[in-house]
Design a protein around this motif. Structure first.
Motif, mmCIF file in Angstrom:
data_model
loop_
_atom_site.group_PDB
_atom_site.id
_atom_site.type_symbol
_atom_site.label_atom_id
_atom_site.label_comp_id
_atom_site.label_asym_id
_atom_site.label_seq_id
_atom_site.Cartn_x
_atom_site.Cartn_y
_atom_site.Cartn_z
ATOM 1 N N THR A 219 0.820 -1.211 0.000
ATOM 2 C CA THR A 219 0.000 0.000 0.000
ATOM 3 C C THR A 219 0.854 1.261 0.000
ATOM 4 N N ALA A 220 1.892 1.269 0.841
ATOM 5 C CA ALA A 220 2.746 2.464 0.930
ATOM 6 C C ALA A 220 3.438 2.740 -0.399
ATOM 7 N N LEU A 221 3.885 1.684 -1.082
ATOM 8 C CA LEU A 221 4.552 1.855 -2.368
ATOM 9 C C LEU A 221 3.586 2.368 -3.422
ATOM 10 N N ARG A 222 2.368 1.862 -3.400
ATOM 11 C CA ARG A 222 1.394 2.235 -4.425
ATOM 12 C C ARG A 222 0.900 3.667 -4.262
ATOM 13 N N ARG A 223 1.096 4.239 -3.071
ATOM 14 C CA ARG A 223 0.709 5.638 -2.895
ATOM 15 C C ARG A 223 1.524 6.567 -3.789
ATOM 16 N N HIS A 224 2.694 6.105 -4.189
ATOM 17 C CA HIS A 224 3.582 6.909 -5.041
ATOM 18 C C HIS A 224 3.527 6.396 -6.479
ATOM 19 N N GLY A 225 2.309 6.115 -6.955
ATOM 20 C CA GLY A 225 2.134 5.515 -8.275
ATOM 21 C C GLY A 225 2.756 6.309 -9.396
ATOM 22 N N ASP A 226 2.611 7.637 -9.355
ATOM 23 C CA ASP A 226 3.169 8.475 -10.425
ATOM 24 C C ASP A 226 4.684 8.339 -10.502
ATOM 25 N N GLY A 227 5.344 8.516 -9.364
ATOM 26 C CA GLY A 227 6.805 8.423 -9.346
ATOM 27 C C GLY A 227 7.283 7.029 -9.666
ATOM 28 N N LEU A 228 6.546 6.029 -9.170
ATOM 29 C CA LEU A 228 6.927 4.643 -9.423
ATOM 30 C C LEU A 228 6.840 4.321 -10.905
ATOM 31 N N LEU A 229 5.778 4.768 -11.548
ATOM 32 C CA LEU A 229 5.605 4.520 -12.981
ATOM 33 C C LEU A 229 6.693 5.222 -13.783
ATOM 34 N N GLY A 230 6.984 6.467 -13.436
ATOM 35 C CA GLY A 230 8.026 7.196 -14.162
ATOM 36 C C GLY A 230 9.390 6.569 -13.998
ATOM 37 N N ALA A 231 9.734 6.171 -12.764
ATOM 38 C CA ALA A 231 11.035 5.546 -12.519
ATOM 39 C C ALA A 231 11.152 4.219 -13.249
ATOM 40 N N ALA A 232 10.098 3.405 -13.192
ATOM 41 C CA ALA A 232 10.128 2.107 -13.876
ATOM 42 C C ALA A 232 10.277 2.289 -15.381
ATOM 43 N N THR A 233 9.599 3.286 -15.935
ATOM 44 C CA THR A 233 9.702 3.559 -17.369
ATOM 45 C C THR A 233 11.122 3.957 -17.758
ATOM 46 N N LEU A 234 11.755 4.794 -16.943
ATOM 47 C CA LEU A 234 13.133 5.209 -17.230
ATOM 48 C C LEU A 234 14.092 4.026 -17.175
ATOM 49 N N VAL A 235 13.916 3.141 -16.180
ATOM 50 C CA VAL A 235 14.802 1.980 -16.064
ATOM 51 C C VAL A 235 14.610 1.039 -17.243
ATOM 52 N N ILE A 236 13.367 0.825 -17.647
ATOM 53 C CA ILE A 236 13.115 -0.028 -18.816
ATOM 54 C C ILE A 236 13.778 0.566 -20.052
ATOM 55 N N GLY A 237 13.647 1.874 -20.230
ATOM 56 C CA GLY A 237 14.317 2.530 -21.357
ATOM 57 C C GLY A 237 15.821 2.368 -21.292
ATOM 58 N N GLY A 238 16.385 2.490 -20.095
ATOM 59 C CA GLY A 238 17.826 2.306 -19.940
ATOM 60 C C GLY A 238 18.269 0.899 -20.281
ATOM 61 N N CYS A 239 17.467 -0.093 -19.894
ATOM 62 C CA CYS A 239 17.810 -1.487 -20.218
ATOM 63 C C CYS A 239 17.781 -1.719 -21.727
ATOM 64 N N VAL A 240 16.806 -1.112 -22.396
ATOM 65 C CA VAL A 240 16.734 -1.250 -23.850
ATOM 66 C C VAL A 240 17.963 -0.628 -24.501
ATOM 67 N N VAL A 241 18.295 0.583 -24.107
ATOM 68 C CA VAL A 241 19.464 1.268 -24.680
ATOM 69 C C VAL A 241 20.749 0.499 -24.393
ATOM 70 N N SER A 242 20.833 -0.140 -23.231
ATOM 71 C CA SER A 242 22.063 -0.857 -22.856
ATOM 72 C C SER A 242 22.399 -1.982 -23.819
ATOM 73 N N THR A 243 21.372 -2.532 -24.516
ATOM 74 C CA THR A 243 21.641 -3.647 -25.421
ATOM 75 C C THR A 243 22.470 -3.225 -26.628
ATOM 76 N N ALA A 244 22.556 -1.912 -26.887
ATOM 77 C CA ALA A 244 23.408 -1.438 -27.987
ATOM 78 C C ALA A 244 24.881 -1.572 -27.630
ATOM 79 N N PHE A 245 25.187 -1.718 -26.344
ATOM 80 C CA PHE A 245 26.582 -1.731 -25.900
ATOM 81 C C PHE A 245 26.963 -3.028 -25.178
ATOM 82 N N TRP A 246 25.995 -3.695 -24.568
ATOM 83 C CA TRP A 246 26.263 -4.934 -23.847
ATOM 84 C C TRP A 246 25.522 -6.078 -24.520
#
Length: 375
Positions: A219-246
């Motif tokens: 429940t406490a984590l889900r209260r920050h849904g906006d920030g959680l969604l944005g952070a998860a999206t950035l990490v997913i994007g970073g993982c995708v970009v990383s495949t160009a180098f790793w």
């Protein structure tokens, strides 16, 4: 929102196999854009997490509302929906192999390959017959892993119906163990065996399963849904970009667990109320991605057979027109299969799902969401 995430994932899967019509050595150096053409494994992990989450939530809800028959009936319908579409593809491949003179796969190998894929043991068959198995249905091993792992999950949910905490702890232990095992298997047996082995690829599914079992307690984590969604999206994007180098070594050691955790956080954030649509919401709700996501199974099943068929018939063509023809033909096939096969079967399974979800007259059943039906 999850349809948009799946839309991005299937786009990355298709681009990662575009070398079949436009070989990488003819494409030139793309720098960071190379990530768009090398992120297939990351994209499959995203699919696995979302599927594990939606399937687990639905199975648990059906168990609580209807009893053991609920999850059994729903999961049977899910397997049936996938199987009908897989068998239509396999039938088309078989017919094409009989009339297409450019298809040089021996008939015996074609029969063995198709029967193995039809029975969801294709990943094992390919691992043992790498040099002879049909390559145009090669990607079906992902569906085999999906069915194998989630069938075991169904059994675990039924057996531990009254021990939800034990089930959750067991999933978490398996998640940690499989995350370590995938790295060890890659080091010991190489990328090919690790890619095709159920126990080295199931960690992504377990991320989704764990998220589904824990989401109501976070429940406490889900209260920050906006920030959680944005952070998860950035990490997913970073993982995708990383495949160009790793390469795959990073995927089997670091990137795999990171993309699993990030996608798990994303699906948890999707369950939280968000007062306004942020940039991440707008990205995942972008209509083209949503359309692709809703047709992702059909696109996944047909893109390699179409690409290989076009490549066999146009060996002298320049890669650009060959690629354009392949993409156009794939689009036509997807539209036809969606209208004549996928949607009718999904509708039929949905009606069966509603019937199995009904409680006695004195109760009110919660019917499955459209996303759960498509899981």
């Amino acid at each position: 929102m999850l349809d948009g995430v799946r839309g991005l994932a299937i786009l990355l899967v298709v681009l990662s196999h575009s070398w079949k019509v436009w070989p990488a050595e003819e494409r030139g150096t793309l720098g960071s854009l190379e990530a768009l053409f090398s992120s297939g494994s990351v994209a499959v992990s995203i699919f696995f997490v979302i599927t594990g989450f939606l399937v687990t939530r639905t199975l648990v809800r059906r168990l609580d509302e209807v009893g053991p028959v609920g999850p059994l009936a729903w999961f049977t319908g899910r397997v049936l929906r996938i199987t009908v579409q897989v068998w239509v593809l396999l039938g088309a491949v078989y017919l094409a192999s009989r009339v297409d003179g450019t298809d040089v796969t021996p008939p015996a190998v074609t029969r063995e390959s198709l029967l193995s894929a039809a029975g969801y043991t294709w990943n094992t068959y390919v691992r043992e017959n790498a040099l002879s198995a049909r390559s145009d249905i090669g990607a079906l091993y992902f569906l085999c892993i999906d069915i194998q792992v989630l069938s075991a999950l169904l059994l675990a949910i039924l057996v531990l119906a009254r021990a939800r905490t034990v089930l959750t702890l067991g999933v978490l232990v398996l998640l940690v163990g499989s995350s370590v095992w995938r790295a060890l298997a890659y080091e010991q047996d190489g990328w090919f065996s690790a890619t095709l082995t159920t126990t080295t690829r199931m960690d992504s599914i377990l991320w989704g399963v764990a998220a589904a079992l824990l989401v109501d307690r976070l429940t406490a984590l889900r209260r920050h849904g906006d920030g959680l969604l944005g952070a998860a999206t950035l990490v997913i994007g970073g993982c995708v970009v990383s495949t160009a180098f790793w390469g795959l070594e990073a995927y089997f050691t670091v990137v795999g667990p990171v993309i699993g955790a990030a996608t798990a956080l994303l699906v948890i954030a999707d369950t939280a109320p968000r007062p306004r649509a942020g940039y991440a919401d707008r990205l995942w709700d972008w209509p083209p991605l949503v359309v692709l996501g809703r047709a992702s199974l059909t696109v996944f099943l047909w893109h390699i057979p179409v690409f290989e068929a076009v490549a066999r018939h146009t060996p002298e063509w320049h890669p650009l027109p060959r690629t354009l023809v392949a993409v156009a033909l794939l689009a036509v096939v997807v539209v036809v299969v969606e209208r004549l096969v996928a949607r009718p079967v999904t509708s039929w399974v949905g009606r069966l799902s509603e019937k199995s979800a009904r409680r006695p007259a004195r109760d009110t059943a919660q019917l499955p969401t459209p996303e759960a039906v498509r899981a």
